[in-house]
Design a protein around this motif. Structure first.
Motif, PDB file in Angstrom:
ATOM      1  N   UNK A 168       0.868  -1.182   0.000  1.00  0.00           N
ATOM      2  CA  UNK A 168       0.000   0.000   0.000  1.00  0.00           C
ATOM      3  C   UNK A 168       0.904   1.230   0.000  1.00  0.00           C
ATOM      4  N   UNK A 169       0.443   2.300  -0.638  1.00  0.00           N
ATOM      5  CA  UNK A 169       1.323   3.469  -0.725  1.00  0.00           C
ATOM      6  C   UNK A 169       1.382   4.199   0.609  1.00  0.00           C
ATOM      7  N   UNK A 170       0.283   4.073   1.387  1.00  0.00           N
ATOM      8  CA  UNK A 170       0.224   4.797   2.659  1.00  0.00           C
ATOM      9  C   UNK A 170      -0.723   4.028   3.584  1.00  0.00           C
ATOM     10  N   UNK A 171      -0.305   3.850   4.820  1.00  0.00           N
ATOM     11  CA  UNK A 171      -1.200   3.195   5.781  1.00  0.00           C
ATOM     12  C   UNK A 171      -1.263   4.045   7.045  1.00  0.00           C
ATOM     13  N   UNK A 172      -2.480   4.422   7.410  1.00  0.00           N
ATOM     14  CA  UNK A 172      -2.676   5.149   8.659  1.00  0.00           C
ATOM     15  C   UNK A 172      -3.320   4.213   9.680  1.00  0.00           C
ATOM     16  N   UNK A 223       8.692   2.956   8.401  1.00  0.00           N
ATOM     17  CA  UNK A 223       7.679   3.420   9.340  1.00  0.00           C
ATOM     18  C   UNK A 223       7.300   4.859   9.076  1.00  0.00           C
ATOM     19  N   UNK A 224       8.322   5.689   8.971  1.00  0.00           N
ATOM     20  CA  UNK A 224       8.020   7.116   8.890  1.00  0.00           C
ATOM     21  C   UNK A 224       7.572   7.535   7.490  1.00  0.00           C
ATOM     22  N   UNK A 225       7.998   6.803   6.476  1.00  0.00           N
ATOM     23  CA  UNK A 225       7.626   7.199   5.114  1.00  0.00           C
ATOM     24  C   UNK A 225       6.220   6.777   4.722  1.00  0.00           C
TER      25      UNK A 225
END
Ligand SMILES: C[S@@+](CC[C@H](N)C(=O)[O-])C[C@H]1O[C@@H](n2cnc3c(N)ncnc32)[C@H](O)[C@@H]1O
Length: 336
Positions: A168-172, A223-225
């Motif tokens: 996934x490109x971004x996970x919140x 983690x941070x990216x």
């Protein structure tokens, strides 16, 4: 506290207290080992009004401390990548030794409770519908590549971790409690990132930094990216997201075992409404009914239908033990 009851069995009254209650409980425990972890639940009218404000958790400095001496487990389901997580029982046994600003670790252990409304919303253990949803994803072969994903009410965060592992490109990750995010979700994500970094390290003889050092660095970067972590109540979380320009939108919102309390339906629905991308999907996993707490699929479905924003579709019913379900929510298409 107003009263105390068990989350997974009917509320005890003068009429049903006794053998039936015991039998129900034993039956459940036999059918599903996860059920045996169920504990009483407490509600509090007063705390309800003081829901926790949303904050973002950026500090990963303590992560090593949290995973240093932890005992880990791995779930491997079908063709899904293995997902690692901190063992719940050991986490629980060692909880009173650790410090948390919210003081929920001490409270959950000493009060032997799964939920204290408005104080602790259950994120320290993995609820069975998470595994239902993982199985469903495996069956359907969902790939997350390039998608923006929110694990809402994430607890241990396995659904978001899967999305992360599947690119996934971004996970919140969002949970009500900061303790859950800091001591469980973030360490779990870190454990899984570490493995990815180790895989990448294999076979490299290019004079790059020593593997262990690079593992830690690249895990931290991952983690941070690609991940962000939030704690706090859903209304406050939505405000925090809407204060960003642009407001984040998600292609997929996962939410497991989050519709037990009808008081939260409005804020939950608003998060879906405002943060789901136009063509996005909410995957919601739930028990039919949460005895004692009062919520469940029927009431939530009614709420959603009355709002008229989403189409709610049944994807899977699980009939063993307490009935469980997976449903999707998508925006109703505008009439052209
Ligand atoms: C029963 S736990 C389920 C945890 C996890 N999804 C699982 O399946 O293992 C319910 C989760 O919903 C979230 N939650 C419940 N009510 C909430 C609220 N009003 N605001 C924010 N989060 C809430 C909490 O973070 C909690 O972890």
């Amino acid at each position: 506290m107003a009263f105390s009851f068990n989350f997974d069995v009917p509320l005890q009254t003068e009429d049903n207290r006794g053998d039936d209650f015991q039998e129900d409980k034993v039956k459940d425990e036999n059918q599903d080992p996860l059920k045996s972890q169920s504990k009483p639940v407490e509600t509090s009218d007063s705390t309800h009004k003081n829901l926790k404000e949303a904050v973002e958790h950026k500090n990963t400095a303590d992560l090593h401390t949290h995973i240093e001496n932890c005992v880990t487990e791995t779930v491997s389901l079908g063709s899904l990548p293995p997902l690692h997580y901190i063992n719940e029982s050991v986490f629980e046994q060692t909880a009173p030794e650790r410090d948390d600003g919210e003081k929920i670790l001490f409270q959950t252990v000493t009060k032997n409770t799964d939920l204290i409304t408005g104080v602790y919303e259950g994120g320290l253990k993995i609820w069975e519908c998470t595994f239902d949803l993982l199985e469903y994803i495996d069956d359907e072969g969902e790939t997350f590549s390039g998608k923006r994903v929110l694990d809402l009410g994430c607890g241990a965060g396995l659904l978001g971790i899967l999305a992360l592992k599947r690119r996934a490109s971004r996970v919140h990750f969002q949970d009500y409690n900061s303790t859950v995010i800091e001591q469980l979700t973030m360490p779990n994500v870190f454990l899984n990132c570490e493995e990815e970094s180790e895989e990448e390290d294999k076979g490299k003889t290019d004079g790059s930094p020593p593997p262990k050092r690079r593992t830690l660095d690249s895990s931290h970067d991952l983690l941070t990216e690609r991940c962000r972590f939030f704690s706090g109540d859903w209304t406050s979380y939505l405000s925090l997201m809407e204060s960003e320009d642009p407001t984040p939108k998600y292609d997929i919102i996962f939410t497991s075992e989050t519709i037990y309390n009808t008081d939260y339906y409005s804020s939950l629905h608003s998060v879906f409404h405002k943060l789901l991308a136009e063509d996005g999907v909410v995957y919601l996993a739930t028990k039919s009914h949460y005895f004692g707490v009062g919520g469940g699929l029927y009431l939530f479905q009614k709420f959603v239908e009355e709002k008229g924003v989403f189409q709610i579709k049944s994807l899977k019913d699980i009939d063993e033990g307490l009935k469980r379900h997976i449903v999707s929510l998508t925006f109703k298409k505008l009439q052209s």
